[in-house]
Enzyme design. Sequence first.
Site, mmCIF file in Angstrom:
data_model
loop_
_atom_site.group_PDB
_atom_site.id
_atom_site.type_symbol
_atom_site.label_atom_id
_atom_site.label_comp_id
_atom_site.label_asym_id
_atom_site.label_seq_id
_atom_site.Cartn_x
_atom_site.Cartn_y
_atom_site.Cartn_z
ATOM 1 N N GLY A 615 12.812 38.107 1.018
ATOM 2 C CA GLY A 615 13.378 37.404 -0.106
ATOM 3 C C GLY A 615 13.846 36.013 0.237
ATOM 4 O O GLY A 615 14.009 35.655 1.408
ATOM 5 N N LYS A 632 20.864 36.261 -1.285
ATOM 6 C CA LYS A 632 19.501 36.680 -0.955
ATOM 7 C C LYS A 632 18.981 37.557 -2.080
ATOM 8 O O LYS A 632 19.563 38.590 -2.390
ATOM 9 C CB LYS A 632 19.476 37.437 0.368
ATOM 10 C CG LYS A 632 18.071 37.814 0.825
ATOM 11 C CD LYS A 632 18.106 38.394 2.223
ATOM 12 C CE LYS A 632 16.693 38.706 2.704
ATOM 13 N NZ LYS A 632 16.686 39.273 4.056
ATOM 14 N N ASP A 727 13.123 43.290 13.711
ATOM 15 C CA ASP A 727 12.620 41.944 13.413
ATOM 16 C C ASP A 727 13.486 40.899 14.103
ATOM 17 O O ASP A 727 13.850 39.883 13.512
ATOM 18 C CB ASP A 727 12.616 41.722 11.902
ATOM 19 C CG ASP A 727 11.638 40.622 11.486
ATOM 20 O OD1 ASP A 727 10.796 40.238 12.321
ATOM 21 O OD2 ASP A 727 11.712 40.157 10.339
#
Length: 792
Positions: A615, A632, A727
């Site tokens: 996003g 976000k 990530d």
Amino acid sequence: MSTTTSLRGNETDRMALLTFKNGIRSDPLNALISWNNTVHFCMWNGVTCSYKHQRVTVLDLSGQNLVGSISPSIFNLTFLREMYLQENNFNGQISQQIGYLFRLRYLNMSFNSLEGEIPSNLSRCMDIQKIDVGNNILTRKIPVELSTLKNLQQLFLGYNFLRGSIPPSLGNLTSLTILFLRSNHLEGTIPYDLARIRSLEIISLSTNNLSDTFPSSLYNLSSLVELAVVENQLSGTLPIDLGISLPRIQIFVLGGNQFTGNFPISLSNASRLQAVELADNHFSGLVPEIFGSLKDLRSLVLSGNQFGIGKANDLSFITSMTNCSNLQSLMLQENRFGGIIPSSIAKLSTHLSWLELGKSPIFGSIPSDIGNLVNLQVLGIYETFIMGFIPSSIGKLHSLQILHISGNRLSGQIPPSVGNITQLNKLYLQGNNLQGSIPLTLGTYQNLLLLSLAENKLHGTIPKQVMGLPSLSIGLNLSGFSFTGPLPLEVGNLKHLAILDVSKNKLSGEIPSTLGNCESLIALYMDTNSFQGTIPPFFSNFKAIEFLGLSQNNFSGRIPTYLESAVLYWLRKSRMKPSSTTSIEGQHLKVSYAELFEATNRFSSANLIGVGSYGTVYKGILGREKNIVAVKSFIAECKALRNIRHRNLVKILTSCSSMNFGGDDFKALVFEYMPNGSLEKWLHPKVDEQHQLRILNFIERLNKAIDVASALDYLHHHCHTPIAHCDLKPSNILLDEEMNGHVGDFGLAKFHSGLIRNSSEDQSSTIGLKRTIGYIAPCNNFVSFFNLLIFK
């Protein structure tokens, strides 16, 4: 077949298996220890051969925790009919050479880390009946070539990263009984062509990005047993004759979409129905009294809709559910139900484990016989107009783990029988009119993680038995009473507590030195009392503290030097203290789309500060306090972030689940703003940033690595359920005003109860969010990050 040809074929199979073994990097269970030249390969573990030709027909290495890649040589086993490689740790891609297995009937490669695309050459396996490559990290589109597999009966592609649309040509799979595509990134419409598969029994398309009107033709698939399309953007209404056109339906779940209309009365004809889940849609009207014939019903979830009309008999359908002898969950919260809770609710199945009725305008009292539901694990009757006493029979609910009856108008004393609920984890009683003292029986809890009694009319002293419950770790909220006397010394037992709130009382005396043992505190509210003496030096031990409230007391002396630089900071943040009438765990004060629209200057491109993996992120100025925040526009990572707290993790301030001005769903998270941006821009500044940023020296880089290591140590070792970030990279490390590092962007996070345990343990406990492509083990992930940061 000649003997020479047979022997040559045997050698091909043997070499194919040995080459496959060479691709295995780790075999913790010694599954392949028998794969050697001392015995014939047909006697190797997991290998089955045909009796006549001694060719490999079955390869079953499921659940062996093997680590490595799948060598293309394995597809030289041209007599193979069944291949089971699920529940291992295979990575890499699935070779197109799988098409050589033209005799293959059953293929299962699920629960691995396979990536890339689904091989289109699978279409050459014309006899295949089952394909299961779910729970991997496969990407790209569903190959249209699969549509030629006329004998395919079961197709499992769920829990991957597949994109694109569902091929309409899948309607050619006329033998298909199971289509399982849930938890991918599929978009577009659900093809009407699927209605041509008259043998379909299970359609599972939940948790994708599917949109538009749900095809009404699918309601005519009379063979359907399960229909699941939860968490998409689908719309439409339910047909009046739904229960007649789907006579075999057992699982019917449509939650988290945009369906409208009424509850279909004809569902009473679907006598095999086990689960109905319509939560978080726009359904309305009365719920019909039709459940008497649904004896197999286990779950009814209607929360987050507009059911009910605010009238006296809105909940009368509950009486018809007393015949549902297998009922396990009933979730009716966040609707428009009016009237009283019928006394018949206490006559529901004793199998009932979850009952929730919150956030509706119901009134009356909690039925006195509620204790008859002896297997309840969750009871939620909150934010209603319920009055009267807490029934003493509630103490019979010995299996109860969560009791949430806050935000009502309950009065009287807390019954001592509540202390009999020995399995209780969370007790929410805040925001009522409860009187008297805290029962000493509450001090008998051994598993209690959270206790919130705020904003009642309780009085007296705080019992040391309650204050010292060592199991408390999430929060203890005793604010807004008239408690007197000192803070008990037993507060020192709360070594793992995150939030302690004793504000707005009449507590006196000095702060006990034992409070210094509570080194896990993130928030400590002691304001609006009569505490005396000096601010103790042990406050400097609170390394994780983020909220500290000491105002409106009788403290004297100097402000300690360790607080001088941070006092203003803490006072500024304390304005964001959550309301004591809301849950102090897992719930944040929500904001509307309009507020965020205004805060970000209409989501102006000038306020765009980044793009995360799931996003866009905007800078905003929110509320009267003009707090600078980061917004976000996605809420997937909320599950990962809502129950974790650490000084080196980006903090969620609030969330928004609303509609934008176009009537579309809008979901966003509001984070604490990080003024120094991401670590990425400090390591790799753009040309126009070179004059603004200084080069980080070795010590500064090392400090950032320590910040990240601290966050990962917490995620891997100290969460209730370990979390892999999946990530980790400089762009996801954000820097605050003091250049401290905070790990953010949990859109790809993965929950795993066995994440850092011995690799031989059961791996099936992996739940929740998905893995990133190319994800590597947590330790190696950080080593790579560390090398980048320190030795760049």
